[in-house]
Design a protein around this motif. Structure first.
Motif, PDB file in Angstrom:
ATOM      1  N   ASP A 124      10.293  47.634  13.844  1.00 22.12           N
ATOM      2  CA  ASP A 124      10.161  46.207  14.205  1.00 22.12           C
ATOM      3  C   ASP A 124      11.480  45.609  14.659  1.00 22.12           C
ATOM      4  OD1 ASP A 124       7.499  46.370  13.552  1.00 22.12           O
ATOM      5  OD2 ASP A 124       7.789  45.626  11.500  1.00 22.12           O
ATOM      6  N   LYS A 125      12.566  46.087  14.103  1.00 22.24           N
ATOM      7  CA  LYS A 125      13.875  45.528  14.471  1.00 22.24           C
ATOM      8  C   LYS A 125      14.180  45.777  15.936  1.00 22.24           C
ATOM      9  CE  LYS A 125      18.750  45.696  13.162  1.00 22.24           C
ATOM     10  NZ  LYS A 125      19.755  46.331  12.244  1.00 22.24           N
ATOM     11  N   ILE A 126      13.944  47.026  16.369  1.00 31.30           N
ATOM     12  CA  ILE A 126      14.213  47.362  17.780  1.00 31.30           C
ATOM     13  C   ILE A 126      13.234  46.615  18.698  1.00 31.30           C
ATOM     14  CG2 ILE A 126      14.189  49.223  19.486  1.00 31.30           C
ATOM     15  CD1 ILE A 126      15.133  51.121  17.267  1.00 31.30           C
ATOM     16  N   ALA A 127      11.952  46.589  18.263  1.00 37.71           N
ATOM     17  CA  ALA A 127      10.938  45.897  19.074  1.00 37.71           C
ATOM     18  C   ALA A 127      11.276  44.415  19.205  1.00 37.71           C
ATOM     19  CB  ALA A 127       9.558  46.100  18.446  1.00 37.71           C
ATOM     20  N   LYS A 128      11.700  43.800  18.037  1.00 37.67           N
ATOM     21  CA  LYS A 128      12.049  42.379  18.088  1.00 37.67           C
ATOM     22  C   LYS A 128      13.287  42.152  18.929  1.00 37.67           C
ATOM     23  CE  LYS A 128      12.772  38.400  15.073  1.00 37.67           C
ATOM     24  NZ  LYS A 128      13.881  37.858  15.851  1.00 37.67           N
TER      25      LYS A 128
END
Length: 214
Positions: A55-59
């Motif tokens: 989620d961190k990379i996607a966000k």
């Protein structure tokens, strides 16, 4: 921990993009290279985060794309505002020019109207003067005609009076001459009568003498 370990190869593969991002940092964020790179990195992060379930990379990718979209939107809005401001300036300038032209045209119409009014007044005065001159000439001609008519009437009356006077004078002269002729004839007849009487008396006297002598 596992997602971080899985994401490490991607982060290593992403290093060239990060280096390129740093090298282009001197360009405006709305420039084409920066926008293109931002969207490429953002889409890559977003896709990798979805695939890696990170989620961190996607966000990070979604935030980068959103930030790039907002910057582009702000740029478009600023460009639109600049265009509208320019259009507003053009409209204002055109309005000012039109207003100036209308003021100039209005001044010209006022001046033209004043000139036309002056010309109309001058024509009216000239016409009135011409009419007055014509009226005066007509009155003078009528007065002259009346005076001439009166003079002619007086002359005709005088001529009639003179003619009548001359006729009376001639008639008186003829009457006087006739009377003189009649008086002369009467005198002559009286002389002849006296002569006849004298002759008759002489004859009578002679007869008497003859009778006496006989």
């Amino acid at each position: 921990m596992i997602s971080t370990v899985i994401a490490t190869p991607y982060e290593l593969a992403r290093i060239p993009l990060a280096v390129l991002d740093i090298s282009l940092s001197g360009l405006p964020e709305t420039s084409v290279p920066r926008v293109t790179l931002d969207r490429a990195i953002g889409m890559s992060d977003k896709l990798a985060g979805a695939l890696l379930r990170n989620d961190k990379i996607a966000k990070r990718g979604a935030d980068r794309i959103e930030r790039s979209d907002k910057l582009q939107l702000a740029t478009r809005l600023e460009q639109d505002a600049a265009i509208r401001r320019e259009q507003a300036r053009d409209v204002a300038a055109a309005g000012s020019r039109q207003a100036a032209q209308q003021r100039t045209a209005a001044k010209k119409r006022v001046v033209s109207g004043l000139q036309e009014a002056d010309a109309t007044e001058a024509r009216g005065k000239q016409q009135a003067k011409s009419n007055a001159t014509k009226t005066a000439s007509a009155k003078k001609a009528a007065a002259t005609s009346r005076a001439a008519s009166r003079t002619a009437a007086v002359a005709q009356t005088k001529a009639r009076v003179d003619s009548a006077t001359q006729a009376k004078k001639q008639a008186a002269q003829r009457a006087a001459k006739s009377e003189v002729d009649d008086a002369r004839k009467t005198k002559q007849a009286a002389a002849e009568t006296r002569a006849d009487a004298d002759r008759l008396s002489g004859l009578t006297e002679a007869k008497k003498q003859e009778r006496k002598q006989s």
